[in-house]
Structures are given as structure tokens and as C-alpha cells.
Design a protein around this motif. Structure first.
Motif, mmCIF file in Angstrom:
data_model
loop_
_atom_site.group_PDB
_atom_site.id
_atom_site.type_symbol
_atom_site.label_atom_id
_atom_site.label_comp_id
_atom_site.label_asym_id
_atom_site.label_seq_id
_atom_site.Cartn_x
_atom_site.Cartn_y
_atom_site.Cartn_z
ATOM 1 N N ASN A 69 44.370 31.800 37.156
ATOM 2 C CA ASN A 69 43.621 30.556 37.341
ATOM 3 C C ASN A 69 42.173 30.837 37.713
ATOM 4 O OD1 ASN A 69 46.054 29.323 36.945
ATOM 5 N ND2 ASN A 69 46.187 28.369 38.955
ATOM 6 N N GLN A 70 41.979 31.756 38.642
ATOM 7 C CA GLN A 70 40.637 32.040 39.135
ATOM 8 C C GLN A 70 39.811 32.799 38.112
ATOM 9 O OE1 GLN A 70 42.327 33.835 42.522
ATOM 10 N NE2 GLN A 70 42.182 32.016 43.810
ATOM 11 N N ARG A 71 40.454 33.672 37.346
ATOM 12 C CA ARG A 71 39.725 34.362 36.290
ATOM 13 C C ARG A 71 39.357 33.384 35.179
ATOM 14 N NH1 ARG A 71 44.053 37.463 36.615
ATOM 15 N NH2 ARG A 71 44.438 37.548 34.369
ATOM 16 N N LEU A 72 40.241 32.433 34.912
ATOM 17 C CA LEU A 72 39.925 31.370 33.950
ATOM 18 C C LEU A 72 38.697 30.596 34.412
ATOM 19 C CD1 LEU A 72 40.716 29.503 31.507
ATOM 20 C CD2 LEU A 72 42.090 28.204 33.137
ATOM 21 N N ALA A 73 38.698 30.181 35.680
ATOM 22 C CA ALA A 73 37.551 29.446 36.224
ATOM 23 C C ALA A 73 36.291 30.279 36.138
ATOM 24 C CB ALA A 73 37.827 29.049 37.677
ATOM 25 N N GLY A 74 36.419 31.590 36.424
ATOM 26 C CA GLY A 74 35.254 32.461 36.366
ATOM 27 C C GLY A 74 34.618 32.497 34.994
ATOM 28 N N SER A 75 35.454 32.491 33.938
ATOM 29 C CA SER A 75 34.906 32.527 32.581
ATOM 30 C C SER A 75 34.127 31.243 32.276
ATOM 31 C CB SER A 75 36.036 32.719 31.562
ATOM 32 O OG SER A 75 36.872 31.581 31.484
ATOM 33 N N PHE A 76 34.601 30.118 32.792
ATOM 34 C CA PHE A 76 33.894 28.850 32.569
ATOM 35 C C PHE A 76 32.632 28.759 33.423
ATOM 36 C CE2 PHE A 76 37.757 27.794 30.426
ATOM 37 C CZ PHE A 76 37.409 26.816 29.512
ATOM 38 N N ILE A 77 32.671 29.333 34.626
ATOM 39 C CA ILE A 77 31.483 29.348 35.478
ATOM 40 C C ILE A 77 30.365 30.116 34.775
ATOM 41 C CG2 ILE A 77 30.518 30.223 37.644
ATOM 42 C CD1 ILE A 77 33.339 29.718 38.868
ATOM 43 N N ARG A 78 30.710 31.266 34.245
ATOM 44 C CA ARG A 78 29.714 32.074 33.531
ATOM 45 C C ARG A 78 29.160 31.296 32.336
ATOM 46 N NH1 ARG A 78 29.091 37.997 32.538
ATOM 47 N NH2 ARG A 78 27.866 38.185 30.631
ATOM 48 N N TRP A 339 43.734 28.736 29.305
ATOM 49 C CA TRP A 339 44.561 29.239 30.402
ATOM 50 C C TRP A 339 45.711 30.084 29.861
ATOM 51 C CZ3 TRP A 339 49.789 28.536 31.038
ATOM 52 C CH2 TRP A 339 50.395 27.536 30.278
ATOM 53 N N ILE A 340 46.103 29.818 28.616
ATOM 54 C CA ILE A 340 47.264 30.502 28.044
ATOM 55 C C ILE A 340 47.025 32.010 27.919
ATOM 56 C CG2 ILE A 340 48.739 30.698 26.006
ATOM 57 C CD1 ILE A 340 48.359 27.656 25.610
ATOM 58 N N PRO A 341 45.955 32.454 27.232
ATOM 59 C CA PRO A 341 45.787 33.915 27.145
ATOM 60 C C PRO A 341 45.562 34.579 28.493
ATOM 61 C CG PRO A 341 43.870 32.755 26.229
ATOM 62 C CD PRO A 341 44.938 31.742 26.428
ATOM 63 N N PHE A 342 44.869 33.897 29.432
ATOM 64 C CA PHE A 342 44.718 34.481 30.771
ATOM 65 C C PHE A 342 46.084 34.634 31.439
ATOM 66 C CE2 PHE A 342 40.177 33.304 30.604
ATOM 67 C CZ PHE A 342 39.625 34.441 31.158
ATOM 68 N N THR A 347 51.320 38.943 32.511
ATOM 69 C CA THR A 347 52.727 39.280 32.347
ATOM 70 C C THR A 347 52.959 40.653 31.735
ATOM 71 O OG1 THR A 347 52.957 38.328 30.127
ATOM 72 C CG2 THR A 347 53.230 36.838 32.002
ATOM 73 N N PHE A 348 51.946 41.234 31.089
ATOM 74 C CA PHE A 348 52.231 42.475 30.375
ATOM 75 C C PHE A 348 51.176 43.565 30.537
ATOM 76 C CE2 PHE A 348 49.872 39.819 27.428
ATOM 77 C CZ PHE A 348 48.958 40.685 26.866
ATOM 78 N N LEU A 349 50.066 43.294 31.202
ATOM 79 C CA LEU A 349 49.046 44.328 31.366
ATOM 80 C C LEU A 349 48.663 44.475 32.836
ATOM 81 C CD1 LEU A 349 46.636 43.671 28.363
ATOM 82 C CD2 LEU A 349 48.191 45.589 28.660
ATOM 83 N N PRO A 350 48.642 45.690 33.357
ATOM 84 C CA PRO A 350 48.289 45.895 34.765
ATOM 85 C C PRO A 350 46.820 45.600 35.020
ATOM 86 C CG PRO A 350 48.512 48.003 33.636
ATOM 87 C CD PRO A 350 48.978 46.955 32.675
ATOM 88 N N ALA A 361 37.864 40.105 27.835
ATOM 89 C CA ALA A 361 36.500 40.055 27.318
ATOM 90 C C ALA A 361 36.441 39.201 26.059
ATOM 91 C CB ALA A 361 35.992 41.464 27.032
ATOM 92 N N GLU A 362 37.466 39.321 25.195
ATOM 93 C CA GLU A 362 37.493 38.511 23.974
ATOM 94 C C GLU A 362 37.646 37.026 24.314
ATOM 95 O OE1 GLU A 362 39.462 38.837 19.608
ATOM 96 O OE2 GLU A 362 40.866 39.018 21.278
ATOM 97 N N ILE A 363 38.501 36.711 25.289
ATOM 98 C CA ILE A 363 38.662 35.316 25.699
ATOM 99 C C ILE A 363 37.346 34.776 26.243
ATOM 100 C CG2 ILE A 363 39.983 33.702 27.108
ATOM 101 C CD1 ILE A 363 42.074 36.038 27.425
ATOM 102 N N CYS A 364 36.690 35.566 27.089
ATOM 103 C CA CYS A 364 35.431 35.122 27.696
ATOM 104 C C CYS A 364 34.353 34.890 26.642
ATOM 105 C CB CYS A 364 34.949 36.145 28.723
ATOM 106 S SG CYS A 364 35.990 36.237 30.190
ATOM 107 N N TRP A 365 34.335 35.721 25.608
ATOM 108 C CA TRP A 365 33.379 35.514 24.515
ATOM 109 C C TRP A 365 33.618 34.157 23.851
ATOM 110 C CZ3 TRP A 365 33.334 34.486 19.321
ATOM 111 C CH2 TRP A 365 32.122 34.706 18.638
#
Length: 448
Positions: A69-78, A339-342, A347-350, A361-365
């Protein structure tokens, strides 16, 4: 992400929450969304003071690398910070800009310029069903539509640089006693026309298409398949006009009883300009079609494809609607899709892994392109499957249902991935879901 939480409405006149104010909890997705919407409203109405205030609050209350959630918000803030500095008379304080740039540090990997090796890109794509779903569904539909043909001409319009093709070659080799000749034509988005505005779309590849073609031809040989490769310089910016003209010449020499024409479109068509960007008059088009004066390049392209009388057209794309001319409406749609890709990444990447950084990075772009830019610079113009269905039918195509074998093959592929991915059929469409939410659709079309 809990999509059922009670929204926290923050009016522009209310006291702004601060890091010490318990009113605002950024683990609440609806609270984040409301504040982002207020910021977008301020930017859209050119209210510099309010936009600065909200950006300050957002930058000082949202951790930069916490939960999805917070990383999603961060991408929109940027993205909103970039938008404010570009389009509104906002003198964004340096501290805010610096903090915004620290969000999604993985975005600083510059995915829009980084070039993946073939192996890196293949591994990147195999992480989730995001692309593999479309590959599997498309390959199955293509196999069924091309039975009995001795020549299969595949026109590949793909965001992923032919990463689908080896699996398709394998499938064709395994389903034919005498494999047909495969002709592969790809559009290379090298824009040489200075009058055409073209923005490179990630992921990028570190080798030329001539080199890629040689690798694919050699791979086909190992499967006892003869393949011819042709790269045509053509860009989405003008609706792949030069590719269409190249194909029009080619189909004049077809023996339709022996040669199949396959148009495979994998997450590329939404980059063709639509009606929300500009319209095109058929008098300045080189596609020679009788269209209304308000036809978009997107519709023009589909009409041109129909005029080629293809054996099958496969369309795979994201099931969202990011075409609104309103920044606020677009932000709402984007927030409720990205929110889906974030969430899937968790669930699968550390955390801290390079692969996770590239994924986000691709989502943020994408988020930044949707939110921060307008006009020809905003190329992420995704449409829902409902809109694509209307476009295809208007271009005189009819949908084809996927067979049960196709469905079983897609389900088997999904079993290789994390729990949470699902599959459903909606009319003629196959739809990839995450926790019940539509993500990607796959569809197959015949000339009607």
C-alpha cells in the motif's frame, strides 16, 4: 489490500494531518487514495498552495519502502510531484522534491533506458503470469486457427520483444508431423521520421532485432522448423502505418488455401493514439480506408488489419481504463488497478531483490506516465476489454471462444505461480485475475 475499508475524506478546508496526528493511517488504502485525489484536484485547478501542502503531508507521512500500500502511494506521490512541477505554477520546495525522488528508489534504476539481455528479459517475464498468461492463451488459439496450413505468417506486435515466439515455435513443432514454414514479421519501434513523436517503452533489449531474428531462426532449426524473419521499421505513434503497407504488399502474393496470416498483439495496441489524444482525417492517411473524419489511429489500425483478411487476430492487454482526460478520474482508475502488481510482488519476490526492483520500476514508470504527462507524452492509454470488444466489432471482427484445451493449458500454467492468481471466462474472453480482480484479458478474433 483491503478494498472494503471505510474511506477517510479529507476536505481541502480541514486541518491537515501530520506525522504525529493519528487521524491519518497510511495502511488504509482509501485514506491514501482520498489524499492523492485532493492533491490531483489541486494540481488540476492550479491551486499551487494547496498542492504544496498536500504533497508535504504525503511526503512526511508515507514510508518509502514498506508494505505494498505504501509503495503504491509512493509511486503516485512521485508522479504527482512531477506533474506539479511541470503543469502547475507550483514552486515545490526542494525538500519535498528530494523526498519524492527517494520514493521507489528502484525507479531510479531507469527502466526506460536500461537494456535487458535476452536471458534477463526472459527471467523477468517468467516471474509472474502477467505476460505468460497472454502467451499461453494466444499460442493455443493460433495453433487451432492454423491447422492444415503449410505456411504460417505471424505478425508480432509485442511489448516483450518476441519472448513469446520460442514457446509458439515449440507448440507448432509438436503439433505437426511436417512443421509448416513460419514467416515472422515484427515491428521495430525505431522512429526515423522527425515529425513522428515516439517514446521508447520499457522493457528495452540490449541487442538489435537482426540479432534477435538470427537467434530465433537458429532456435527454430533445433526444432526442425524452417523460419524466415523480417523486421519492419514501424512505430505505434502513427498506427504502424509502414507495417500495414508492407503487409498489404505481402498478402497480394498469398495462396490463402496454404498460407495463414496471424496478427498477434500483445500489450502493444494501447500505445496507438486513441480519440482522447487527437483525431485523424482519412485524407491524410496512407492506409487508403474510408473512415469517418473523427476516426482515431487506433480504429484506423484495426480497419487496416481487417482489410488484410487475416486468419486470426489475437489481442492481449491489461483490463483497465486509463484514457480519461480528467487527471482525477485517471488517478482513481490507476490507483485501483496498479495496487495489483504491487500486491503480487509481495507474494513471490523478497524485499531488496534486484528482480523486485525491476518489477516495481516498470510499474512506477507506468504510473508516472499516466499521471504526470499529457498529450503525446502520455502513451499509457490502456482501455478495458469492453472498449476493445466494441472496437473489434466496429472493425468487422467476430470473437472466437477459447477451447476447453486452451483453458486447461492456461490453468496448468497458473498452477506454477503463487496462490491468488485465477482464471475466468467472460463471453469469448479469458481473463487473468488476482484475488478476484481483473488484470489481463486475452481474446481471439476472426474477420466477420
Amino acid at each position: 489490500m483491503n478494498k472494503n475499508q471505510i474511506p477517510v475524506v479529507i476536505s481541502p478546508c480541514s486541518e491537515f494531518p501530520t506525522p504525529n496526528n493519528p487521524l491519518l493511517h497510511f495502511n488504509n488504502a482509501n485514506c491514501m487514495e482520498q489524499l492523492l485525489i485532493h492533491c490531483a484536484n489541486a494540481i488540476e485547478s492550479n491551486n499551487a498552495t494547496l498542492a504544496q501542502q498536500i504533497l508535504w503531508v504525503l511526503n512526511n507521512t508515507t514510508p518509502s519502502d514498506d508494505d505494498s500500500n505504501q509503495r503504491l502511494a509512493g509511486s503516485f506521490i512521485r508522479a504527482l510531484t512531477t506533474r506539479a512541477t511541470r503543469s502547475c505554477s507550483c514552486n515545490i520546495p526542494e525538500a519535498v522534491t528530494r523526498t519524492a525522488n527517494s520514493y521507489n528508489y528502484h525507479h531510479n534504476l531507469a527502466i526506460q533506458t536500461h537494456k535487458f539481455s535476452v536471458i534477463e528479459l526472459a527471467n523477468f517475464i517468467d516471474l509472474t503470469p502477467w505476460h505468460r498468461f497472454g502467451y499461453t492463451a494466444a499460442n493455443s488459439a493460433i495453433l487451432e486457427a492454423t491447422k492444415g496450413f503449410t505456411v504460417i505468417h505471424i505478425v508480432n506486435l509485442s511489448l516483450t520483444h518476441c519472448m513469446q515466439i520460442p514457446t509458439l515455435i515449440d507448440a507448432i513443432a509438436n503439433h505437426h508431423e511436417v512443421p509448416p514454414l513460419i514467416k515472422l514479421t515484427v515491428a521495430v519501434n525505431n522512429c526515423r521520421n522527425k515529425n513522428i513523436n515516439h517514446i521508447p517503452i520499457p522493457p528495452m533489449l540490449d541487442l538489435s532485432y537482426d540479432e534477435l531474428g538470427s537467434k530465433l531462426v537458429n532456435f527454430a532449426k533445433t526444432r526442425n522448423v524452417i523460419m524466415e524473419f523480417k523486421a519492419v521499421s514501424s512505430t505505434y505513434s502513427d498506427g504502424f502505418a509502414s507495417l500495414i503497407e508492407h503487409l498489404r504488399v505481402q498478402v497480394q502474393h498469398y495462396n490463402k488455401s496454404h498460407e495463414a496470416l496471424v496478427i498477434n498483439c500483445h500489450m502493444m495496441l494501447h500505445y496507438i493514439p486513441d480519440e482522447t489524444l487527437f483525431t485523424i482525417n482519412d485524407t491524410n492517411s496512407n492506409m487508403n480506408l474510408n473512415l469517418n473524419s473523427c476516426s482515431s489511429l487506433r480504429s484506423l489500425f484495426l480497419e487496416a488489419v481487417r482489410s488484410l483478411d487475416p486468419t486470426i487476430v489475437v489481442v492481449v492487454d491489461e483490463d483497465a481504463d486509463l484514457t480519461s482526460s480528467s487527471l482525477v478520474s485517471r488517478l482513481k482508475s490507476a490507483f485501483n488497478y496498479f495496487w495489483i502488481p504491487f500486491d503480487t510482488v509481495d507474494t513471490f519476490l523478497p524485499r531488496g531483490s534486484k528482480q523486485r526492483q525491476w518489477c516495481e520500476a516498470e510499474i512506477c514508470w507506468k504510473v508516472e506516465n499516466v499521471i504526470a504527462y499529457e498529450g503525446i507524452q502520455r502513451v499509457e492509454r490502456v482501455e478495458s476489454k469492453t472498449k476493445w470488444e466494441k472496437r473489434m466489432r466496429n472493425a468487422r471482427f467476430q470473437g472466437v471462444c477459447f477451447s476447453e484445451d486452451s483453458v486447461l493449458e492456461v490453468k496448468a500454467m497458473l498452477d506454477e505461480h503463487a496462490v491468488g492468481w485465477g482464471l475466468k471466462k467472460e463471453d469469448e474472453f479469458l481473463v487473468l485475475t488476482w484475488k478476484g480482480h481483473n488484470v489481463i484479458f486475452a481474446s481471439a478474433w476472426l474477420p466477420s
